[in-house]
Design an enzyme around this catalytic site. Structure first.
Site, PDB file in Angstrom:
ATOM      1  N   LYS A   1       0.231  -7.032   7.643  1.00 54.14           N
ATOM      2  CA  LYS A   1       1.179  -5.999   8.061  1.00 54.14           C
ATOM      3  C   LYS A   1       0.617  -5.294   9.300  1.00 54.14           C
ATOM      4  O   LYS A   1      -0.511  -4.796   9.295  1.00 54.14           O
ATOM      5  CB  LYS A   1       1.331  -5.008   6.898  1.00 54.14           C
ATOM      6  CG  LYS A   1       2.655  -4.326   6.837  1.00 54.14           C
ATOM      7  CD  LYS A   1       2.739  -3.573   5.511  1.00 54.14           C
ATOM      8  CE  LYS A   1       3.965  -2.730   5.421  1.00 54.14           C
ATOM      9  NZ  LYS A   1       3.874  -1.796   4.300  1.00 54.14           N
TER      10      LYS A   1
HETATM   11  C1  E4P Z   1       6.994  -0.358   3.879  1.00 58.13           C
HETATM   12  O1  E4P Z   1       6.453  -1.456   3.765  1.00 58.13           O
HETATM   13  C2  E4P Z   1       6.336   0.924   3.629  1.00 58.13           C
HETATM   14  O2  E4P Z   1       5.220   0.735   2.785  1.00 58.13           O
HETATM   15  C3  E4P Z   1       7.194   1.926   2.932  1.00 58.13           C
HETATM   16  O3  E4P Z   1       8.470   1.450   2.598  1.00 58.13           O
HETATM   17  C4  E4P Z   1       7.111   3.308   3.483  1.00 58.13           C
HETATM   18  O4  E4P Z   1       8.000   4.125   2.801  1.00 58.13           O
HETATM   19  P1  E4P Z   1       7.877   5.722   2.762  1.00 58.13           P
HETATM   20  O5  E4P Z   1       8.711   6.270   3.851  1.00 58.13           O
HETATM   21  O6  E4P Z   1       8.444   6.071   1.405  1.00 58.13           O
HETATM   22  O7  E4P Z   1       6.430   6.062   2.875  1.00 58.13           O
END
Ligand code: E4P
Length: 220
Positions: free
Chosen positions: A85
């Protein structure tokens, strides 16, 4: 549309995985930071992968391309099926380009517009994570970014898988599925919400009680 769990919590992962309807896990540095600090990140990530046996996205923490590539190499030494990622920054796109040349799957994260998603796709991303809830949080309509991305993908036949991320409630999942996202990555609480309905619970209670009554009547 596939559903992933957005979590680094082993308890949540084991429970949701046992139900059999999720295809992967996405983690991020903030989710990992919520877990027991005595656990090594490597051990936690490897346990997550062993439990799921499917997609696991693991995020790098560097902001320079060389640092990201070095971290990717380390993550892949933990388990070669990892999806790396990478944040949606110019240095991140350069890392995605390099990893895609080596056929290493990447998930470009922190995408807030369809144009960012397009750039990530063109750099060779396997997945583009479009954040919905964080856009809603600042008073805009986060779904527009997902809808625009899906429309562009349909029109041009683009290849990256669209992950709807930063999901806050069940309606986000419904809207992302209708828009045509390939995957929604969802927190444990919201996944639990979509499984329950009060009419399912009351209907099941009636079925159980009628079944018992019928058995009792047959015994007489
Ligand atoms: C995506 O891969 C992220 O980990 C995640 O969806 C972030 O979401 P949040 O806005 O709830 O932190």
């Amino acid at each position: 549309m596939q559903l992933y769990l957005d979590s680094a919590n082993m308890k949540e992962i084991e429970i949701i995985n046992s139900y059999g309807f999720i295809n992967g896990i996405t983690t991020n540095p903030s989710l990992l930071a919520k877990e027991d600090p005595s656990l090594s990140i490597k051990d936690l990530i490897v346990s997550i992968y062993k439990t799921i046996g499917g997609h696991v996205s693991v995020e790098v923490n560097s902001t320079d391309t060389a640092g990201m590539l070095k971290e990717a190499e380390e993550i892949l030494s933990w388990f070669p099926e990892a999806t790396i990622k990478i944040p949606m920054i110019p240095n991140g796109l350069a890392a995605v380009k390099e990893l895609s040349k080596q056929d290493i799957p990447t998930n470009v994260t922190l995408i807030f517009t369809a144009m960012q998603a397009l750039a990530a796709n063109n750099a060779g991303a396997s997945y583009v994570s479009v954040f919905v809830g964080r856009l809603d949080d600042i008073g805009t309509d986060g779904m527009i970014a997902v809808k625009d991305t899906c429309e562009i993908w349909d029109r041009h036949g683009l290849e990256s898988q669209i992950i709807a991320a930063s999901i806050r409630h069940p309606i986000h999942i419904l809207d992302c599925a209708k828009a045509g996202a390939d995957i929604a990555t969802v927190p444990y609480k919201v996944l639990s919400q979509i499984l329950h309905h009060s009419l399912t619970d009351s209907g099941l209670a009636s079925f159980i009680s009628d079944h018992k009554k019928m058995l009792a009547a047959k015994e007489q």
